[in-house]
Scaffold this active site. Structure first.
Site, short mmCIF file in Angstrom:
data_model
loop_
_atom_site.label_atom_id
_atom_site.label_comp_id
_atom_site.label_asym_id
_atom_site.label_seq_id
_atom_site.Cartn_x
_atom_site.Cartn_y
_atom_site.Cartn_z
CE1 TYR A 54 -4.06 1.21 0.11
CE2 TYR A 54 -4.84 -1.61 1.19
CZ TYR A 54 -4.90 0.01 -0.11
OH TYR A 54 -6.04 -0.55 -0.16
CD GLU A 56 -4.54 5.76 0.68
OE1 GLU A 56 -4.84 5.83 1.90
OE2 GLU A 56 -5.42 4.25 0.36
CG ASP A 200 -7.71 10.51 -24.50
OD1 ASP A 200 -6.92 9.93 -24.39
OD2 ASP A 200 -8.78 9.86 -24.14
CB THR A 226 -3.66 4.19 -22.39
OG1 THR A 226 -3.57 4.38 -23.80
CG2 THR A 226 -5.63 4.30 -22.62
CE LYS A 229 -5.98 2.58 -26.05
NZ LYS A 229 -6.83 3.27 -25.94
NE ARG A 235 -6.29 -3.78 -20.46
CZ ARG A 235 -5.99 -2.93 -21.80
NH1 ARG A 235 -5.25 -4.12 -22.57
NH2 ARG A 235 -6.67 -2.37 -22.12
C1 LIG Z 1 -8.54 3.70 -25.45
C2 LIG Z 1 -8.65 4.70 -24.98
C3 LIG Z 1 -9.39 5.54 -23.46
C4 LIG Z 1 -9.69 4.04 -22.60
O1 LIG Z 1 -8.81 3.56 -21.95
P1 LIG Z 1 -9.01 2.44 -21.11
O2 LIG Z 1 -7.94 2.36 -20.33
O3 LIG Z 1 -9.85 0.74 -21.90
O4 LIG Z 1 -9.89 3.16 -20.21
C5 LIG Z 1 -9.25 6.72 -23.91
N1 LIG Z 1 -9.36 7.48 -25.12
C6 LIG Z 1 -9.52 7.07 -25.41
C7 LIG Z 1 -9.13 8.23 -26.59
C8 LIG Z 1 -9.14 5.85 -25.82
O5 LIG Z 1 -8.89 5.22 -27.07
#
Ligand SMILES: *Cc1c(COP(=O)(O)O)cnc(C)c1O
Length: 432
Positions: A54, A56, A200, A226, A229, A235
């Site tokens: 933990y 935090e 994003d 994220t 990807k 993840r």
């Molecule tokens: C994949 C994605 C997310 C969310 O990711 P998660 O880890 O699945 O919650 C947010 N914004 C965009 C543009 C994405 O492609």
């Protein structure tokens, strides 16, 4: 070395599912644009006893004792994330991309504030204002889309909407848009209306990290991504931001708060409890890999493969949104082939090609059975696939789609896909 010896003994049913999933990954062509294959060091870091801790708070300011080694790991993750994205602040604790977005909205906006983002059926993400998502329930989203003629973003149109709507935040980013974004143009619009600019970059973070896309800083105030990807990490997600003082001057002249602190406190204690320390260690490992020159080569190949796959598909009569791609992904409108997205997804999956059904811009069908599919090259490029293989995959996809009712064609394609996959072993070091 990763093995499942103890798991097989203690929980054979889970071990079996885990083993079958590895076999599935090894024996299919993974075209889901948001997926990738992490390295063995990343897998190893994830599977450690760091999950027991933990911690935090933030490095050197924790609410629990015994965090001296967790601090080393999180400090490394933060330092490497800042280097990768030329950022001045990084929070590496968000559990996922959706949480990261929630945390940024929560940090910078009030409930019901107006955010201008990309239309969901034009490539935006659920967290960009979908009515079934927290974002659409808690915030007032308005949207821009692509132009019907060019199938690309029309920045004059974005500007017009921004001037009319006066959003408090403009959101640049997508899950299914095959072209690059111009952050500088977004910045000009945001300045005109006095809005925050958030990017994003979940999908194209790896391309940015390899310096093959315009850098979001110094144009954006805050960037979420994220890590799993194109960036090819575990993840999870991170939040990056710019120089605190500059932003404080601009947005919070009377406030003692600053951007970095607002974001950190929105993550913890605002939205999350203890960070996932094993995942943060794995993020650090992946960021270290992304800082190496080999990662640049990898991303270059992702882009070359995407171009080659797009060409192969166009040669086979497929209609690609915007007629091609600048990045790792393609959006295909299957209307001219007389096949729906869901049907295509299922048939391709049977043949060993994995992709997802997807809305296309101005779609006349429903989100549950849309007109298109989305595909991408990050995962297969990690396995070593090259341009010549893209031509083969495009031809095989066409064979399945053109013979949508012929099971024997799918079976033949399945065999070709197995042979192709054998050329590029996945996780050959792992013997389970
Ligand atoms: C994949 C994605 C997310 C969310 O990711 P998660 O880890 O699945 O919650 C947010 N914004 C965009 C543009 C994405 O492609």
């Amino acid at each position: 070395m990763i093995n499942l010896n103890e798991l097989e003994k203690s929980d054979p049913r889970i071990a079996e599912a885990v083993k079958k999933e590895l076999k599935r990954q090894r024996e299919s062509v993974e075209l889901i644009a948001s997926e990738n294959f992490v390295s063995i060091p990343v897998l190893e870091a994830m599977g450690t006893w760091l999950t027991n801790k933990y911690s935090e708070g933030y490095p050197h300011k924790r609410y629990y004792g015994g965090n001296q080694f967790i601090d080393i790991s999180e400090d490394l993750a933060i330092g490497r994330a800042k280097l990768l994205f030329d950022a001045e602040h990084a929070n590496v604790q968000p559990h996922a991309g959706s949480q990261a977005n929630m945390e940024v909205y929560f940090a910078l906006l009030n409930l019901k504030d107006k955010i201008l983002g990309m239309k969901l059926d034009h490539g935006g993400h659920l967290t960009h204002g979908s009515p079934v998502n927290f974002s659409g329930k808690f915030y007032n989203f308005v949207s821009y889309g692509i132009s019907k003629e060019t199938e690309r973003l029309d920045m004059d149109e974005v500007r017009k909407i921004a001037l009319k709507e006066k959003p408090k935040m403009i959101l640049a980013g997508y899950s299914a848009y095959p072209r690059n974004l111009d952050f500088r143009e977004f910045r000009e619009i945001a300045d005109e209306v006095g809005a925050y600019l958030m990017a994003d970059v979940a999908h194209f973070a790896g391309i940015i990290a390899a310096r093959k896309h315009m850098m979001p800083f110094p144009y954006c105030d805050v960037v979420t991504t994220t890590t799993h990807k194109t960036l090819r990490g575990p993840r999870g997600a991170i939040i990056l931001s710019m120089n605190e003082d500059r932003l404080k001057q601009k947005y919070h002249p009377d406030s003692k708060k600053n951007m970095a602190r607002m974001i950190d406190s929105a993550v913890f204690p605002g939205m999350q409890g203890g960070p996932l320390d094993h995942m943060i260690a794995a993020k650090a490992v992946a960021f270290g890999e992304a800082l190496k020159p080999e990662f640049k080569d990898y991303i270059e190949q992702v882009l070359k493969n995407a171009k080659a796959l797009a060409e192969g598909l166009i040669d086979n009569g497929f209609k690609l949104i915007s007629d091609g791609t600048d990045n790792h992904l393609m959006l295909i409108d299957l209307t001219n082939k007389g096949v729906a997205g869901k049907q295509a997804e299922t048939a391709l999956d049977e043949a060993g090609i994995t992709c997802n059904k997807n809305m296309v811009p101005f779609d006349t069908r429903s989100p549950f059975d849309p007109s298109g599919i989305r595909i991408g090259t990050p995962a297969i490029t990690t396995r070593g696939f090259k341009e010549d293989d893209m031509k083969i995959i495009a031809d095989l996809m066409n064979k399945v789609i053109e013979n949508i009712n012929k099971k024997n064609v799918r079976e033949n394609v399945r065999q070709d896909i197995l042979n192709l996959c054998k050329k590029y072993p996945l996780y050959s070091e792992i013997k389970v």
